[in-house]
Design a protein around this motif. Structure first.
Motif, PDB file in Angstrom:
ATOM      1  N   ALA A   1     -11.928  33.416  24.331  1.00  0.00           N
ATOM      2  CA  ALA A   1     -12.245  33.679  22.929  1.00  0.00           C
ATOM      3  C   ALA A   1     -13.403  32.783  22.523  1.00  0.00           C
ATOM      4  N   ALA A   2     -14.204  33.283  21.601  1.00  0.00           N
ATOM      5  CA  ALA A   2     -15.344  32.494  21.148  1.00  0.00           C
ATOM      6  C   ALA A   2     -15.722  32.879  19.736  1.00  0.00           C
ATOM      7  N   GLY A   3     -16.327  31.909  19.081  1.00  0.00           N
ATOM      8  CA  GLY A   3     -16.906  32.108  17.758  1.00  0.00           C
ATOM      9  C   GLY A   3     -18.235  31.391  17.728  1.00  0.00           C
ATOM     10  N   GLU A   4     -18.785  31.268  16.556  1.00  0.00           N
ATOM     11  CA  GLU A   4     -20.105  30.661  16.407  1.00  0.00           C
ATOM     12  C   GLU A   4     -20.179  29.249  16.969  1.00  0.00           C
ATOM     13  N   ASP A   5     -19.111  28.471  16.798  1.00  0.00           N
ATOM     14  CA  ASP A   5     -19.143  27.065  17.216  1.00  0.00           C
ATOM     15  C   ASP A   5     -17.973  26.664  18.108  1.00  0.00           C
ATOM     16  N   THR A   6     -17.246  27.653  18.652  1.00  0.00           N
ATOM     17  CA  THR A   6     -16.025  27.363  19.400  1.00  0.00           C
ATOM     18  C   THR A   6     -15.885  28.278  20.615  1.00  0.00           C
ATOM     19  N   LEU A   7     -15.467  27.684  21.714  1.00  0.00           N
ATOM     20  CA  LEU A   7     -15.086  28.436  22.904  1.00  0.00           C
ATOM     21  C   LEU A   7     -13.642  28.049  23.217  1.00  0.00           C
ATOM     22  N   ALA A   8     -12.790  29.049  23.401  1.00  0.00           N
ATOM     23  CA  ALA A   8     -11.389  28.793  23.726  1.00  0.00           C
ATOM     24  C   ALA A   8     -11.030  29.551  25.001  1.00  0.00           C
ATOM     25  N   LEU A   9     -10.247  28.901  25.847  1.00  0.00           N
ATOM     26  CA  LEU A   9      -9.765  29.485  27.090  1.00  0.00           C
ATOM     27  C   LEU A   9      -8.271  29.219  27.185  1.00  0.00           C
ATOM     28  N   ALA A  10      -7.539  30.170  27.687  1.00  0.00           N
ATOM     29  CA  ALA A  10      -6.113  29.949  27.913  1.00  0.00           C
ATOM     30  C   ALA A  10      -5.724  30.592  29.230  1.00  0.00           C
ATOM     31  N   VAL A  11      -4.806  29.930  29.932  1.00  0.00           N
ATOM     32  CA  VAL A  11      -4.225  30.502  31.146  1.00  0.00           C
ATOM     33  C   VAL A  11      -2.716  30.515  30.931  1.00  0.00           C
ATOM     34  N   HIS A  12      -2.133  31.697  31.097  1.00  0.00           N
ATOM     35  CA  HIS A  12      -0.696  31.890  30.880  1.00  0.00           C
ATOM     36  C   HIS A  12      -0.026  32.278  32.186  1.00  0.00           C
ATOM     37  N   ASP A  13       1.137  31.684  32.443  1.00  0.00           N
ATOM     38  CA  ASP A  13       1.983  32.124  33.552  1.00  0.00           C
ATOM     39  C   ASP A  13       3.430  32.061  33.102  1.00  0.00           C
ATOM     40  N   ARG A  14       4.308  32.641  33.920  1.00  0.00           N
ATOM     41  CA  ARG A  14       5.731  32.714  33.576  1.00  0.00           C
ATOM     42  C   ARG A  14       6.556  31.675  34.332  1.00  0.00           C
ATOM     43  N   HIS A  15       5.997  30.515  34.560  1.00  0.00           N
ATOM     44  CA  HIS A  15       6.747  29.400  35.138  1.00  0.00           C
ATOM     45  C   HIS A  15       7.113  28.472  33.981  1.00  0.00           C
TER      46      HIS A  15
ATOM     47  N   ASP B   1      10.741  32.701  24.939  1.00  0.00           N
ATOM     48  CA  ASP B   1      11.979  32.641  25.725  1.00  0.00           C
ATOM     49  C   ASP B   1      12.077  31.378  26.588  1.00  0.00           C
ATOM     50  N   GLY B   2      11.071  30.509  26.523  1.00  0.00           N
ATOM     51  CA  GLY B   2      11.098  29.262  27.282  1.00  0.00           C
ATOM     52  C   GLY B   2      10.827  29.411  28.767  1.00  0.00           C
ATOM     53  N   ARG B   3      10.478  30.596  29.214  1.00  0.00           N
ATOM     54  CA  ARG B   3      10.286  30.844  30.647  1.00  0.00           C
ATOM     55  C   ARG B   3       8.832  30.931  31.087  1.00  0.00           C
ATOM     56  N   GLY B   4       7.938  30.527  30.246  1.00  0.00           N
ATOM     57  CA  GLY B   4       6.528  30.553  30.584  1.00  0.00           C
ATOM     58  C   GLY B   4       5.748  29.724  29.589  1.00  0.00           C
ATOM     59  N   LYS B   5       4.452  29.607  29.852  1.00  0.00           N
ATOM     60  CA  LYS B   5       3.617  28.826  28.947  1.00  0.00           C
ATOM     61  C   LYS B   5       2.169  29.253  29.078  1.00  0.00           C
ATOM     62  N   SER B   6       1.406  28.864  28.061  1.00  0.00           N
ATOM     63  CA  SER B   6      -0.046  29.023  28.064  1.00  0.00           C
ATOM     64  C   SER B   6      -0.643  27.647  27.850  1.00  0.00           C
ATOM     65  N   ILE B   7      -1.694  27.355  28.581  1.00  0.00           N
ATOM     66  CA  ILE B   7      -2.457  26.140  28.338  1.00  0.00           C
ATOM     67  C   ILE B   7      -3.748  26.574  27.681  1.00  0.00           C
ATOM     68  N   TRP B   8      -3.944  26.129  26.439  1.00  0.00           N
ATOM     69  CA  TRP B   8      -5.113  26.468  25.637  1.00  0.00           C
ATOM     70  C   TRP B   8      -6.084  25.299  25.636  1.00  0.00           C
ATOM     71  N   ILE B   9      -7.328  25.588  25.926  1.00  0.00           N
ATOM     72  CA  ILE B   9      -8.404  24.605  25.855  1.00  0.00           C
ATOM     73  C   ILE B   9      -9.400  25.117  24.823  1.00  0.00           C
ATOM     74  N   THR B  10      -9.736  24.280  23.874  1.00  0.00           N
ATOM     75  CA  THR B  10     -10.715  24.630  22.855  1.00  0.00           C
ATOM     76  C   THR B  10     -11.864  23.653  22.945  1.00  0.00           C
ATOM     77  N   LEU B  11     -13.084  24.170  23.035  1.00  0.00           N
ATOM     78  CA  LEU B  11     -14.279  23.355  23.193  1.00  0.00           C
ATOM     79  C   LEU B  11     -15.296  23.700  22.109  1.00  0.00           C
ATOM     80  N   PRO B  12     -16.002  22.695  21.600  1.00  0.00           N
ATOM     81  CA  PRO B  12     -17.069  22.997  20.641  1.00  0.00           C
ATOM     82  C   PRO B  12     -18.293  23.563  21.355  1.00  0.00           C
ATOM     83  N   LEU B  13     -18.968  24.480  20.682  1.00  0.00           N
ATOM     84  CA  LEU B  13     -20.229  25.032  21.201  1.00  0.00           C
ATOM     85  C   LEU B  13     -21.387  24.469  20.392  1.00  0.00           C
TER      86      LEU B  13
END
Length: 141
Positions: A77-91, A129-141
């Motif tokens: 995901a991105a906007g004018e001043d932000t870049l965001a990345l997420a990786v999701h798995d079911r562990h 459900d507590g059986r997975g997660k996403s790691i979100w990274i947000t960076l300024p552009l």
């Protein structure tokens, strides 16, 4: 940046991949294509570190979560001043991201060093459900 603000970013792409080593390359190539389409130069100083962060997060999902999560999902995901990345798995395991900074080694330490060095943030969001997660990274552009 709040999760609500992340949801409002005008550019978004979601990619679901098998949790296999080639997912790292595919995730990075898809990020480059999306950034280009969104008008973000691949020469922007945030892009190379962001691609490295993305590669480390996907690698971690492939290495550590594939047995319980045969697929992973990458959100860009991105906007004018932000870049965001997420990786999701079911562990269900949730890494202590900021603990990796204090003397940590390996992929998460690299992720956190780069994220914090760029003035970004990192958050682990648990699935309902507590059986997975996403790691979100947000960076300024």
């Amino acid at each position: 940046m709040t999760f609500t603000r992340l949801a409002a970013l005008p550019h978004r792409h979601v990619l679901t991949l098998p949790a296999v080593p080639s997912a790292v390359r595919t995730a990075r190539q898809t990020a480059q294509q999306a950034l280009t389409e969104w008008g973000i130069s691949l020469r922007h100083p945030t892009v190379d570190p962001a691609l490295l962060i993305l590669g480390e997060l996907v690698t971690n999902s492939v290495r550590h979560a594939a047995a319980l999560s045969p697929q992973l999902t990458v959100v860009y995901a991105a906007g004018e001043d932000t870049l965001a990345l997420a990786v999701h798995d079911r562990h269900p395991y949730q890494p202590l991201l900021y603990g990796a900074v204090a003397g940590g080694t390996g992929g998460l330490a690299t992720v956190m060093e780069l994220t914090l060095g760029l003035g970004g943030t990192a958050v682990v969001r648990t699935d309902a459900d507590g059986r997975g997660k996403s790691i979100w990274i947000t960076l300024p552009l």
